[in-house]
Design a protein around this motif. Structure first.
Motif, short mmCIF file in Angstrom:
data_model
loop_
_atom_site.label_atom_id
_atom_site.label_comp_id
_atom_site.label_asym_id
_atom_site.label_seq_id
_atom_site.Cartn_x
_atom_site.Cartn_y
_atom_site.Cartn_z
N ALA A 186 33.50 47.02 36.99
CA ALA A 186 32.39 47.43 37.83
C ALA A 186 31.24 47.94 36.96
O ALA A 186 31.46 48.65 35.97
N ILE A 187 30.04 47.60 37.32
CA ILE A 187 28.87 48.01 36.54
C ILE A 187 28.36 49.34 37.08
O ILE A 187 28.00 49.44 38.26
N PRO A 188 28.37 50.40 36.26
CA PRO A 188 27.92 51.72 36.74
C PRO A 188 26.51 51.66 37.31
O PRO A 188 25.61 51.04 36.73
N GLY A 189 26.33 52.29 38.45
CA GLY A 189 25.01 52.34 39.08
C GLY A 189 24.66 51.14 39.92
O GLY A 189 23.61 51.12 40.56
N ARG A 190 25.50 50.11 39.91
CA ARG A 190 25.23 48.90 40.69
C ARG A 190 26.26 48.78 41.81
O ARG A 190 27.44 49.01 41.59
N ALA A 191 25.78 48.43 43.01
CA ALA A 191 26.69 48.32 44.15
C ALA A 191 27.75 47.26 43.89
O ALA A 191 27.48 46.21 43.30
#
Length: 279
Positions: free
Chosen positions: A154-159
């Motif tokens: 999962a990419i931090p800060g991205r939904a």
């Protein structure tokens, strides 16, 4: 200015402020056929008709007979779960239910500004779902089939988004809520006794190990796991009985255990990914 709080409340008009709706959503997890599954319902009306969502809905402001009734958040979560599973009060009381988080980004619901309080639920041997009046169907769906990223992907800060081509598309921001619920469940198995919520009142160490393997998605060494479990004070306790028969390949009958009185595990049981992060 009003002279008293009573006068202030008498003159107060909530229509002077923007309308905000409050809902609950439930990430209900169980293990079926050795796979971690989440309860999903297929929406039968807009918005997102035909897509799948977590069980949920608006808080009730009146009872079924029209009388004023303001339910609490946890009451609403329990009601939504019961409506989709057919669980009676006694069986619902054995489901672990805890608040997961609050979701209120603008635009998450196209109807109006809606803030959702999400709950996380765990239960063993959950029944086949019974879709409520606002659902086309309901199903226990393996979480591995929903195209969610793994925790480290999962990419931090991205939904959180489902992978392209995933057949069951999730409505609203329920991919994010489900992802957060899965991460909470996996982490809590490390430091709490929550794994016992996935098994019956009595269980074997092998059955408990299967819960960890299914939720974490990794194979565990049987003897090491048994040693760790029995070394944690208050995690499990023997009931002084064994299974009626040996394993599938024969051999001795297995010792039966029940959940102990510990809520936190010390030492903790760590996933491989957590151990790597610590190193």
């Amino acid at each position: 200015m009003p002279d008293s709080e009573a006068e202030f409340l008498a003159a107060y008009d909530p229509r002077d402020y923007p309308a905000v709706g409050v809902t609950v959503d439930v990430v209900a997890l169980t293990i079926r056929d050795d796979r971690l599954c989440v309860l999903l319902v297929e929406r039968d009306a807009p918005p997102y008709e035909g897509l799948w969502s977590l069980p949920g809905g608006f808080l009730k402001q009146q009872s079924d007979d029209g009388e004023p009734f303001a339910e609490t958040l946890v009451e609403a979560a329990g009601r939504e779960l019961a409506e989709e599973t057919g669980l009676d009060a006694e069986r619902l009381g054995r489901v672990h239910l805890e608040q997961l988080g609050t979701y209120g980004d603008p635009g998450r619901d196209p109807r109006m500004r809606v803030v959702s309080v999400a709950y996380l639920g765990f239960g063993p041997q959950m029944p086949d779902p019974e879709p409520g009046s606002d659902a086309r169907s309901a199903d226990w769906v393996p979480v591995a089939d929903l195209g969610l990223p793994e925790g480290l992907d999962a990419i931090p800060g991205r939904a959180v988004q489902q992978r392209p081509g995933t057949s069951r598309r999730l409505a609203f921001d329920h991919a994010q809520i489900l992802f957060d619920g899965l991460e909470r469940a996996r982490a809590k198995l490390e430091y709490s006794a929550l794994a016992t919520a996935f098994v019956g009142e009595t269980f074997t160490i092998a059955e408990l190990r299967a819960v960890y393997e299914t939720v974490w998605g990794e194979q565990l060494h049987g003897p090491n796991f048994r040693r760790k479990i029995l070394s944690v004070p208050g995690f499990v306790e023997s009931v002084g009985a064994t299974t009626e028969r040996g394993g599938a390949r024969g051999g001795p009958r297995s010792q039966l255990y029940r959940a102990g009185d510990a809520t936190l595990l010390h030492p903790a049981l760590l996933r491989t990914v957590t151990e790597e992060q610590i190193r």
